[in-house]
Design an enzyme around this catalytic site. Sequence first.
Site, PDB file in Angstrom:
ATOM      1  N   ARG A  49     -81.755  82.301 -58.807  1.00 36.70           N
ATOM      2  CA  ARG A  49     -81.578  81.838 -57.416  1.00 36.70           C
ATOM      3  C   ARG A  49     -82.935  81.693 -56.737  1.00 36.70           C
ATOM      4  NH1 ARG A  49     -80.661  85.538 -53.712  1.00 36.70           N
ATOM      5  NH2 ARG A  49     -79.164  86.761 -54.925  1.00 36.70           N
ATOM      6  N   TYR A 101     -76.904  59.142 -40.001  1.00 37.02           N
ATOM      7  CA  TYR A 101     -75.817  59.429 -40.954  1.00 37.02           C
ATOM      8  C   TYR A 101     -74.864  60.435 -40.296  1.00 37.02           C
ATOM      9  CZ  TYR A 101     -73.467  61.763 -44.847  1.00 37.02           C
ATOM     10  OH  TYR A 101     -72.524  62.339 -45.667  1.00 37.02           O
ATOM     11  N   ASP A 173     -85.688  61.758 -42.765  1.00 33.40           N
ATOM     12  CA  ASP A 173     -84.745  61.579 -43.875  1.00 33.40           C
ATOM     13  C   ASP A 173     -85.155  60.275 -44.566  1.00 33.40           C
ATOM     14  OD1 ASP A 173     -82.619  60.945 -45.535  1.00 33.40           O
ATOM     15  OD2 ASP A 173     -81.089  61.721 -44.173  1.00 33.40           O
ATOM     16  N   LYS A 198     -78.724  60.101 -54.259  1.00 28.35           N
ATOM     17  CA  LYS A 198     -78.777  58.636 -54.159  1.00 28.35           C
ATOM     18  C   LYS A 198     -79.784  58.056 -55.170  1.00 28.35           C
ATOM     19  CE  LYS A 198     -76.150  59.745 -50.675  1.00 28.35           C
ATOM     20  NZ  LYS A 198     -74.748  59.975 -50.891  1.00 28.35           N
TER      21      LYS A 198
HETATM   22  C1  LIG Z   1     -79.210  59.171 -45.130  1.00 27.66           C
HETATM   23  C2  LIG Z   1     -78.435  60.304 -45.728  1.00 27.66           C
HETATM   24  N1  LIG Z   1     -78.830  61.563 -45.513  1.00 27.66           N
HETATM   25  C3  LIG Z   1     -78.163  62.618 -46.029  1.00 27.66           C
HETATM   26  C4  LIG Z   1     -77.025  62.439 -46.800  1.00 27.66           C
HETATM   27  C5  LIG Z   1     -76.284  63.636 -47.343  1.00 27.66           C
HETATM   28  O1  LIG Z   1     -76.573  63.853 -48.697  1.00 27.66           O
HETATM   29  P1  LIG Z   1     -75.565  64.562 -49.736  1.00 27.66           P
HETATM   30  O2  LIG Z   1     -74.347  63.702 -49.802  1.00 27.66           O
HETATM   31  O3  LIG Z   1     -76.358  64.618 -51.002  1.00 27.66           O
HETATM   32  O4  LIG Z   1     -75.260  65.931 -49.205  1.00 27.66           O
HETATM   33  C6  LIG Z   1     -76.577  61.140 -47.044  1.00 27.66           C
HETATM   34  C7  LIG Z   1     -75.341  60.924 -47.835  1.00 27.66           C
HETATM   35  O5  LIG Z   1     -74.747  59.852 -47.828  1.00 27.66           O
HETATM   36  C8  LIG Z   1     -77.305  60.047 -46.508  1.00 27.66           C
HETATM   37  O6  LIG Z   1     -76.924  58.767 -46.713  1.00 27.66           O
END
Ligand SMILES: Cc1ncc(COP(=O)(O)O)c(C=O)c1O
Length: 376
Positions: A49, A101, A173, A198
């Site tokens: 961990r 998001y 992000d 992604k």
């Molecule tokens: C721009 C963005 N940030 C964060 C996330 C969240 O990531 P996760 O689905 O890996 O938890 C997403 C998911 O679609 C996203 O498109």
Amino acid sequence: MKSSLETIAARVGTEPDLESRALSPSIQMATTYARDESGNHSAGFVYSRLDNPTRQKLELALAELEGGAKALAFSSGMAAVNAIFQSLKPGDRILLPHDIYYGVRSLATDHFGSWGLIVDTVNMADLGQVKQALKVPTQLVWIETPSNPQLSITDIQAISDEARKVGASVVVDNTWSTPLITRPFEFGAHVVMHSITKYFGGHSDVLGGALIFAEEDAWCAKVQAIQQKAGAVLDPFSCWLTMRGIRSMAVRLERQCQSALILAEFLAGHSAIEHVHYPGLLSDPGHEIASRQMNMFGGMLSIRIKGTAEQAKRLANNLHYFANATSLGGTESLIEHRASIEGPDSKTPDNLLRISVGLESVEDLMKDLKNGLKKI
Ligand SMILES: Cc1ncc(COP(=O)(O)O)c(C=O)c1O
């Protein structure tokens, strides 16, 4: 010799293994590590961990790719976001983009209100609005560019300058761009966040997240302590899958960006389309900033059809190559009616479909959309 980003990406995890000379990293599944005769953990690993050799390899690669000092790998993008929010104190204020998001917005507003965080949203494409919002004491400014799903472009440098003036930290992000397209640390960000799920993973088969810190400072140590104590860490196999994904990321992205631009231009001229959101289009309101800030314009676009939500959903259901599914950044093309998945609080227009462009022939994708649009 200074390597280009494409070279760094292509070589992630390919250092020969010290024992076997293997050119793919081994997956270290052990949860615990033996002390040596003197009672120390001389190899530096205690318990999985806290740290793990496979995770450490990935984290070093992520820090190098993003140009940061320290990377932390989490079990999802949202676990990474959560760790940032948990590092704040009750009474701290976060400023989010109004078209962020929805998962991040809902985590902040639905769950961190009771933690005492003050959450406000602002149109980050409007610098005047951001300056006004920063008159109220603020600890964290969250940038998402291009935004999900309306591909609004935020000027990272301009917003970081304003945030720094008032002592606020900046998280970007960078999921939709990846470090191959946008370099947030060069524009003043303190932390870069990724959903590894992604483009890094790239094959829709790994769920993960990451935070990369520009400096290994007290904030970084606090977030690392949250990662290690709370344990939302990326498992060794997912770390290995992510490293494998990163090795082909540059060529995947190049193809996805080229195809996305071709599709965006085609759709922008189509009589059944009301609007195309894609920063690569000359007419896009974010085009000028995107041209300065992005090396390519990304593999994501959104379209608003001339029609109802029902017609938009019908189009998403009637395509041959685009799977009607959530997520993005994989080898396969996806399309989704975002307002439906975002639920009743969605700020997304009802006639909007989000498209993740995959690696299929762009001619096939175009034909598919052309046929689908005839039937809506
Ligand atoms: C721009 C963005 N940030 C964060 C996330 C969240 O990531 P996760 O689905 O890996 O938890 C997403 C998911 O679609 C996203 O498109």
